[in-house]
Write an enzyme that holds these catalytic residues in place. Sequence first.
Site, PDB file in Angstrom:
ATOM      1  N   TYR A 193       0.957 -16.984   1.566  1.00 15.25           N
ATOM      2  CA  TYR A 193       0.128 -15.948   2.201  1.00 15.25           C
ATOM      3  C   TYR A 193      -0.358 -16.409   3.567  1.00 15.25           C
ATOM      4  CZ  TYR A 193      -3.877 -12.794   2.862  1.00 15.25           C
ATOM      5  OH  TYR A 193      -4.777 -11.888   3.376  1.00 15.25           O
ATOM      6  N   SER A 210      -5.967 -12.901   8.611  1.00 15.43           N
ATOM      7  CA  SER A 210      -6.944 -13.342   7.614  1.00 15.43           C
ATOM      8  C   SER A 210      -7.719 -14.548   8.147  1.00 15.43           C
ATOM      9  CB  SER A 210      -6.208 -13.750   6.329  1.00 15.43           C
ATOM     10  OG  SER A 210      -7.099 -14.362   5.427  1.00 15.43           O
TER      11      SER A 210
HETATM   12  N1  LIG Z   1      -9.846  -8.024   1.182  1.00 17.20           N
HETATM   13  C1  LIG Z   1      -9.965  -9.215   1.774  1.00 17.20           C
HETATM   14  O1  LIG Z   1     -10.891  -9.992   1.453  1.00 17.20           O
HETATM   15  C2  LIG Z   1      -9.003  -9.627   2.872  1.00 17.20           C
HETATM   16  C3  LIG Z   1      -9.245 -10.843   3.515  1.00 17.20           C
HETATM   17  C4  LIG Z   1      -8.386 -11.254   4.526  1.00 17.20           C
HETATM   18  C5  LIG Z   1      -7.334 -10.444   4.913  1.00 17.20           C
HETATM   19  N2  LIG Z   1      -7.108  -9.265   4.257  1.00 17.20           N
HETATM   20  C6  LIG Z   1      -5.975  -8.437   4.717  1.00 17.20           C
HETATM   21  O2  LIG Z   1      -6.411  -7.114   4.926  1.00 17.20           O
HETATM   22  C7  LIG Z   1      -5.329  -6.204   4.705  1.00 17.20           C
HETATM   23  C8  LIG Z   1      -5.781  -5.126   3.725  1.00 17.20           C
HETATM   24  O3  LIG Z   1      -6.071  -5.760   2.501  1.00 17.20           O
HETATM   25  P1  LIG Z   1      -6.958  -5.095   1.349  1.00 17.20           P
HETATM   26  O4  LIG Z   1      -7.960  -6.084   0.973  1.00 17.20           O
HETATM   27  O5  LIG Z   1      -7.338  -3.725   1.699  1.00 17.20           O
HETATM   28  O6  LIG Z   1      -5.839  -5.093   0.195  1.00 17.20           O
HETATM   29  P2  LIG Z   1      -5.507  -4.078  -0.967  1.00 17.20           P
HETATM   30  O7  LIG Z   1      -6.747  -3.429  -1.447  1.00 17.20           O
HETATM   31  O8  LIG Z   1      -4.658  -4.836  -1.913  1.00 17.20           O
HETATM   32  O9  LIG Z   1      -4.610  -2.988  -0.204  1.00 17.20           O
HETATM   33  C9  LIG Z   1      -3.375  -3.382   0.319  1.00 17.20           C
HETATM   34  C10 LIG Z   1      -2.730  -2.179   0.950  1.00 17.20           C
HETATM   35  O10 LIG Z   1      -1.443  -2.567   1.456  1.00 17.20           O
HETATM   36  C11 LIG Z   1      -0.500  -1.634   0.975  1.00 17.20           C
HETATM   37  N3  LIG Z   1       0.845  -2.161   0.899  1.00 17.20           N
HETATM   38  C12 LIG Z   1       1.303  -3.245   0.229  1.00 17.20           C
HETATM   39  N4  LIG Z   1       2.624  -3.358   0.393  1.00 17.20           N
HETATM   40  C13 LIG Z   1       3.017  -2.335   1.200  1.00 17.20           C
HETATM   41  C14 LIG Z   1       4.246  -1.915   1.731  1.00 17.20           C
HETATM   42  N5  LIG Z   1       5.390  -2.554   1.453  1.00 17.20           N
HETATM   43  N6  LIG Z   1       4.274  -0.832   2.542  1.00 17.20           N
HETATM   44  C15 LIG Z   1       3.140  -0.155   2.830  1.00 17.20           C
HETATM   45  N7  LIG Z   1       1.944  -0.480   2.317  1.00 17.20           N
HETATM   46  C16 LIG Z   1       1.886  -1.563   1.512  1.00 17.20           C
HETATM   47  C17 LIG Z   1      -1.036  -1.245  -0.399  1.00 17.20           C
HETATM   48  O11 LIG Z   1      -0.377  -0.078  -0.836  1.00 17.20           O
HETATM   49  P3  LIG Z   1      -0.271   0.339  -2.417  1.00 17.20           P
HETATM   50  O12 LIG Z   1      -1.553   1.056  -2.739  1.00 17.20           O
HETATM   51  O13 LIG Z   1       0.924   1.208  -2.457  1.00 17.20           O
HETATM   52  O14 LIG Z   1      -0.099  -0.929  -3.199  1.00 17.20           O
HETATM   53  C18 LIG Z   1      -2.496  -1.046  -0.038  1.00 17.20           C
HETATM   54  O15 LIG Z   1      -2.701   0.175   0.618  1.00 17.20           O
HETATM   55  C19 LIG Z   1      -4.162  -7.055   4.188  1.00 17.20           C
HETATM   56  O16 LIG Z   1      -3.276  -7.327   5.242  1.00 17.20           O
HETATM   57  C20 LIG Z   1      -4.844  -8.331   3.712  1.00 17.20           C
HETATM   58  O17 LIG Z   1      -3.980  -9.435   3.750  1.00 17.20           O
HETATM   59  C21 LIG Z   1      -7.922  -8.830   3.240  1.00 17.20           C
END
Ligand SMILES: NC(=O)c1ccc[n+]([C@@H]2O[C@H](COP(=O)([O-])OP(=O)(O)OC[C@H]3O[C@@H](n4cnc5c(N)ncnc54)[C@H](OP(=O)(O)O)[C@@H]3O)[C@@H](O)[C@H]2O)c1
Length: 276
Positions: free
Chosen positions: A148, A135
């Site tokens: 986090y 992140s």
């Molecule tokens: N969006 C942002 O602005 C942002 C910024 C910085 C970093 N990130 C990083 O980018 C990555 C993706 O985030 P996102 O924004 O797409 O988040 P999101 O929409 O909340 O999706 C998170 C994903 O992780 C899965 N997950 C959570 N726990 C899990 C587990 N124990 N085993 C397998 N899958 C699991 C969720 O599955 P379920 O559907 O089953 O819950 C979902 O598919 C993350 O690592 C996040 O920290 C995001």
Amino acid sequence: MEAAGIALVTGASRGLGRAVALELAARGFEVIATMRRTADGDSLAAEAATRGGRLRVAWLDVTRPDETARALPATLRVLVNNAGVECAYLPVECQPIDDWRGVFETNVFGLVDLTRRAIPRLRAAGGGVVCNVTSSSLLSPVPFYSAYRASKAAVSSFGESLLAEVSRLGIRVLEVMPGPIDTDMLAGSAREPEAAGWPEYRDAALRLHDGRMSLGDLVTPAPEAARRIADAILDDDSPLRVACDPLGAAMLGATDPAAVEGRLRAFVDGIAPKRS
Ligand SMILES: NC(=O)c1ccc[n+]([C@@H]2O[C@H](COP(=O)([O-])OP(=O)(O)OC[C@H]3O[C@@H](n4cnc5c(N)ncnc54)[C@H](OP(=O)(O)O)[C@@H]3O)[C@@H](O)[C@H]2O)c1
């Protein structure tokens, strides 16, 4: 590298992981889109096929390491460690230690365990890429994100050591540091931080909230971020750390310690007068 062979993506049910799975399939990888509820991926294979891609869905919960091996193929070219969670935005003194355990269980221990099981498979494929999604918040020392951010910092250090170990085996390590990407996780952060409930922390919490709500045009659609991630995976000359959106890129471009300290000071010094 050539876009061929198997790419496995964690957390592909939605958000960034889903977009990356579709993008890698469109580029030519045979994608295993893994998720906790396979029904969430019902339409994914058909979506990938409309862009000429091959994709199948597999169950994988990164917190259940003994069962994750089932999702791993004998040979693997790309592992995208995308699955991630966050927790309540609380002051350190108020955050239950179980929140820390929950975040580290998924973001760190799950990722490390899957990666260590994947390395022999990457070696069996003649090398490949481990892509860890951390992140850009690592570059912005904001309050109430300590669990986090600490989990992502752990992955960042893990990736450095891993790179030093496996690069001679033909395995590249990539750390993608997203800024704000339009996903459920970002949408969920558009709330008054829980820390606002503590008078001592209310000003800082409201300032954090103001910053979050002013992101506006700086939010990047997930498919656009996924294209940049796929570009970096395919680029053998890519640096270890890359952005996948304009704000993340700007932050990564200003990572000298003085710039990071400056962002911290700007936050601390700028805490607004108390609101009623
Ligand atoms: N969006 C942002 O602005 C942002 C910024 C910085 C970093 N990130 C990083 O980018 C990555 C993706 O985030 P996102 O924004 O797409 O988040 P999101 O929409 O909340 O999706 C998170 C994903 O992780 C899965 N997950 C959570 N726990 C899990 C587990 N124990 N085993 C397998 N899958 C699991 C969720 O599955 P379920 O559907 O089953 O819950 C979902 O598919 C993350 O690592 C996040 O920290 C995001």
